[in-house]
Scaffold this motif. Structure first.
Motif, PDB file in Angstrom:
ATOM      1  N   VAL A 250      29.717   3.661  69.817  1.00  0.00           N
ATOM      2  CA  VAL A 250      29.232   3.492  68.444  1.00  0.00           C
ATOM      3  C   VAL A 250      29.288   4.819  67.688  1.00  0.00           C
ATOM      4  O   VAL A 250      29.739   4.867  66.532  1.00  0.00           O
ATOM      5  CB  VAL A 250      27.802   2.896  68.445  1.00  0.00           C
ATOM      6  CG1 VAL A 250      27.159   2.988  67.077  1.00  0.00           C
ATOM      7  CG2 VAL A 250      27.824   1.460  68.930  1.00  0.00           C
ATOM      8  N   ILE A 251      28.873   5.895  68.321  1.00  0.00           N
ATOM      9  CA  ILE A 251      28.918   7.210  67.676  1.00  0.00           C
ATOM     10  C   ILE A 251      30.357   7.610  67.360  1.00  0.00           C
ATOM     11  O   ILE A 251      30.656   8.080  66.254  1.00  0.00           O
ATOM     12  CB  ILE A 251      28.217   8.274  68.546  1.00  0.00           C
ATOM     13  CG1 ILE A 251      26.709   8.020  68.563  1.00  0.00           C
ATOM     14  CG2 ILE A 251      28.521   9.682  68.050  1.00  0.00           C
ATOM     15  CD1 ILE A 251      25.952   8.866  69.563  1.00  0.00           C
ATOM     16  N   ALA A 252      31.272   7.414  68.318  1.00  0.00           N
ATOM     17  CA  ALA A 252      32.681   7.757  68.093  1.00  0.00           C
ATOM     18  C   ALA A 252      33.284   6.906  66.983  1.00  0.00           C
ATOM     19  O   ALA A 252      34.073   7.403  66.169  1.00  0.00           O
ATOM     20  CB  ALA A 252      33.481   7.591  69.384  1.00  0.00           C
ATOM     21  N   THR A 253      32.904   5.643  66.918  1.00  0.00           N
ATOM     22  CA  THR A 253      33.419   4.755  65.869  1.00  0.00           C
ATOM     23  C   THR A 253      32.901   5.161  64.497  1.00  0.00           C
ATOM     24  O   THR A 253      33.650   5.153  63.514  1.00  0.00           O
ATOM     25  CB  THR A 253      33.042   3.300  66.169  1.00  0.00           C
ATOM     26  OG1 THR A 253      33.563   2.954  67.461  1.00  0.00           O
ATOM     27  CG2 THR A 253      33.613   2.353  65.137  1.00  0.00           C
ATOM     28  N   ILE A 254      31.638   5.527  64.417  1.00  0.00           N
ATOM     29  CA  ILE A 254      31.075   5.972  63.136  1.00  0.00           C
ATOM     30  C   ILE A 254      31.756   7.258  62.686  1.00  0.00           C
ATOM     31  O   ILE A 254      32.122   7.403  61.512  1.00  0.00           O
ATOM     32  CB  ILE A 254      29.546   6.154  63.249  1.00  0.00           C
ATOM     33  CG1 ILE A 254      28.864   4.797  63.385  1.00  0.00           C
ATOM     34  CG2 ILE A 254      28.995   6.918  62.052  1.00  0.00           C
ATOM     35  CD1 ILE A 254      27.388   4.864  63.731  1.00  0.00           C
ATOM     36  N   ILE A 255      31.953   8.196  63.607  1.00  0.00           N
ATOM     37  CA  ILE A 255      32.647   9.442  63.258  1.00  0.00           C
ATOM     38  C   ILE A 255      34.066   9.146  62.800  1.00  0.00           C
ATOM     39  O   ILE A 255      34.560   9.718  61.827  1.00  0.00           O
ATOM     40  CB  ILE A 255      32.626  10.424  64.446  1.00  0.00           C
ATOM     41  CG1 ILE A 255      31.205  10.910  64.684  1.00  0.00           C
ATOM     42  CG2 ILE A 255      33.555  11.602  64.198  1.00  0.00           C
ATOM     43  CD1 ILE A 255      31.030  11.712  65.962  1.00  0.00           C
TER      44      ILE A 255
END
Length: 103
Positions: free
Chosen positions: A11-16
């Protein structure tokens, strides 16, 4: 815990990836796919283990939780290392070309 850690990383990588304008330059989509693939793998592991153990799956010792957490962190770290290697090979900004082909 392994599933939870990899989903958080995905989720963090996708948001970034989504908010970054240079997402193609740094191949952030590849990082997201690495983490989502790991999350899918751990989801399937959860489904099959839950089918085998039923409610006992949720009753774990502290050592099992610690081992799962360390495994999750290792998976996230190895995914990050794989992404860095891909980034170094692709050399999006041409840093290595300039440095090694300098006359």
């Amino acid at each position: 815990m392994t599933l939870l850690i990899t989903i958080i990383a995905a989720v963090i990588a996708t948001i970034i990836w989504y908010v970054n304008e240079q997402r193609d330059t740094y191949r952030l989509g590849t990082l997201s796919l690495i983490y989502w693939g790991a999350s899918l793998m751990w989801l399937m592991d959860f489904v099959f283990e839950y089918a085998e153990l039923k409610a006992d799956y949720f009753v774990q010792d502290f050592s099992d939780i610690l081992n799962d957490s360390l495994l999750g962190l290792a998976v996230v770290t190895l995914g990050l290392a794989a992404w860095i290697i891909i980034l170094l090979i692709k050399d999006p900004k041409g840093v290595f070309k300039k440095k090694f082909l300098k006359k």
